[in-house]
Design an enzyme around this catalytic site. Structure first.
Site, short mmCIF file in Angstrom:
data_model
loop_
_atom_site.label_atom_id
_atom_site.label_comp_id
_atom_site.label_asym_id
_atom_site.label_seq_id
_atom_site.Cartn_x
_atom_site.Cartn_y
_atom_site.Cartn_z
N ASP A 137 53.35 62.19 -69.18
CA ASP A 137 54.39 62.42 -68.17
C ASP A 137 54.35 63.85 -67.62
OD1 ASP A 137 56.59 61.95 -66.56
OD2 ASP A 137 58.05 62.33 -68.13
N TYR A 138 53.16 64.42 -67.49
CA TYR A 138 53.06 65.71 -66.81
C TYR A 138 53.46 65.53 -65.34
CZ TYR A 138 50.70 68.13 -70.64
OH TYR A 138 50.39 68.73 -71.84
N GLU A 139 54.25 66.47 -64.83
CA GLU A 139 54.74 66.37 -63.46
C GLU A 139 54.38 67.59 -62.62
OE1 GLU A 139 58.87 65.26 -63.53
OE2 GLU A 139 58.52 63.61 -64.94
N HIS A 140 53.81 68.63 -63.26
CA HIS A 140 53.43 69.86 -62.56
C HIS A 140 52.06 70.28 -63.07
CE1 HIS A 140 57.60 70.04 -61.23
NE2 HIS A 140 57.94 69.81 -62.49
N GLN A 174 57.91 55.85 -62.16
CA GLN A 174 59.29 56.35 -62.04
C GLN A 174 59.89 55.92 -60.69
OE1 GLN A 174 59.96 60.47 -63.37
NE2 GLN A 174 57.88 60.49 -64.19
#
Length: 303
Positions: free
Chosen positions: A151-154, A213
Site C-alpha cells: 500500500d505504498y502511495e508516495h 481503493q
C-alpha cells in the site's frame, strides 16, 4: 468406433471447459479489513466475524522507516507502526485459533508516517530487497501472519524500480513459504497507477488480490459510476481479482448509504464480485461494525 471415441472426448473436454468457466465466474466470499492504523484501541475480537466468509485482517502498517520522533527511511528494514498493544502476536494467535476462517496479513507503506508522507525510497534494488526479506520474515514469523499487502502511495523512485523491489520480495517470500497470499492497494492517481501497473505487468502472477481503493474517488460516487470504475480497473489489472471497497470514515467513493451494497449485488449477479474490503475497523467502532455485518451477509447470501 473411432468417431464415437472422438465424440466422447469432445463431450469430456466441453464439460471440463464449462466446469472451469463456472468456477472462474463464481463470486467469492472473501472479506478483508484494515485494522490498527489509528490507535483507538480496536481489537480483533471486537470485529464481528461471520464463520462462512474467508476473513482477512490486514494490520496497518509495516513501514521501512525508523520509529523515532522524526521518522526517516531505512531502505527496506521494516518496523511495526500499528497498534501492537491491542494487536499483538498473542492476539493474532488467539483470533486465528477461535476462528479457523481468519487469516492475518500486514500492509506495507500506507499514506503517512509521523508528520509526513511514507515514501517508497530504496537505496538500490538489491539492498532494499535483502533488507525487506529479512525484516519482513522476522515480523511475519513473530506475529504468525499469512500474507502481505502493498500500500505504498508516495514514491521517490521510478515505476520499474518499484516493480523489481516489490516483485522480488514477493517471489522470495512465496518461494520460501513465508506468505501464502499477497495483495496490492492502488487507487486512481497517475503516479500511483504507473507504479502498480508496472508491478502488475511483470509480477501479476504473484498477486492474489487487488485491493483497489474505490473510496479514493470523489465523495458522492453513484452506483453506475462505481460499476464503470470497477470495469476500468478490471481492465487495468486484467485477470486480477479486483476487490470492491468502501471506507467507514466518510472520506469518499460510494458509501453504504448511497448504494454500495446495491452495486455489489449487481457485481455478484454477474459473477464479478471477488470480495469486499473496508477501510477500516478503527473507524467502524463508532457504528458498532454495522457495515462489516452487512458486507459479510451479502457475501454469504444465495442471491
Amino acid at each position: 468406433m473411432g468417431s464415437s471415441k472422438l465424440f466422447i472426448s469432445f463431450l469430456v473436454i466441453q464439460a471440463i471447459f464449462i466446469s472451469s468457466s463456472l468456477t472462474q465466474a463464481a463470486p467469492s466470499n472473501l472479506f478483508r479489513e484494515y485494522i490498527g492504523a489509528e490507535f483507538n484501541n480496536v481489537r480483533f475480537k471486537d470485529v464481528p466475524i461471520n464463520p462462512d466468509v474467508e476473513f482477512h485482517f490486514i494490520l496497518s502498517f509495516g513501514i521501512d522507516y525508523t520509529t523515532s520522533s522524526s521518522p526517516s527511511p531505512t531502505n527496506g528494514k521494516f518496523n511495526v507502526f500499528w497498534d501492537s498493544d491491542n494487536l499483538s502476536p498473542s492476539q493474532v494467535s488467539s483470533i486465528k485459533k477461535k476462528n479457523p476462517n481468519v487469516k492475518v496479513a500486514l500492509s506495507l507503506g500506507g499514506d503517512s508516517v509521523g508528520n509526513g508522507y511514507a515514501y517508497f525510497n530504496p537505496s538500490s534494488i538489491d539492498s532494499w530487497v535483502q533488507n525487506a526479506v529479512s525484516s519482513l520474515t522476522e515480523i511475519i514469523n513473530e506475529y504468525n501472519l499469512d500474507g502481505i499487502d502493498i500500500d505504498y502511495e508516495h514514491f521517490s523512485t521510478d515505476p520499474e524500480t518499484f516493480a523489481e523491489c516489490i516483485g522480488q520480495v514477493l517471489t522470495i517470500l512465496k518461494r520460501n513459504g513465508i506468505i501464502s497470499f499477497a495483495s496490492i492497494a492502488p487507487f486512481d492517481d497517475d503516479q500511483v497507477q504507473s507504479h502498480y501497473m508496472a508491478l502488475w505487468r511483470k509480477y501479476g502472477k504473484l498477486i492474489d488480490y487487488v485491493n483497489f481503493q474505490f473510496y479514493a474517488y470523489d465523495k458522492g460516487t453513484s452506483v453506475s459510476q462505481f460499476l464503470r470504475y470497477f470495469q476500468t480497473q478490471s481492465s487495468n489489472y486484467r485477470g486480477g481479482k479486483i476487490i470492491a471497497s468502501f471506507s467507514t470514515d466518510g472520506s469518499g467513493g460510494l458509501s453504504p448509504n448511497e448504494g454500495f451494497f446495491t452495486a455489489c449485488s449487481k457485481l455478484k449477479s454477474r459473477g464479478n464480485l471477488h470480495g469486499i474490503f473496508i477501510w477500516s475497523a478503527d473507524d467502524s467502532m463508532g457504528n458498532g461494525f454495522r457495515y462489516e455485518k452487512q458486507s459479510q451477509a451479502l457475501l454469504t447470501s444465495n442471491q
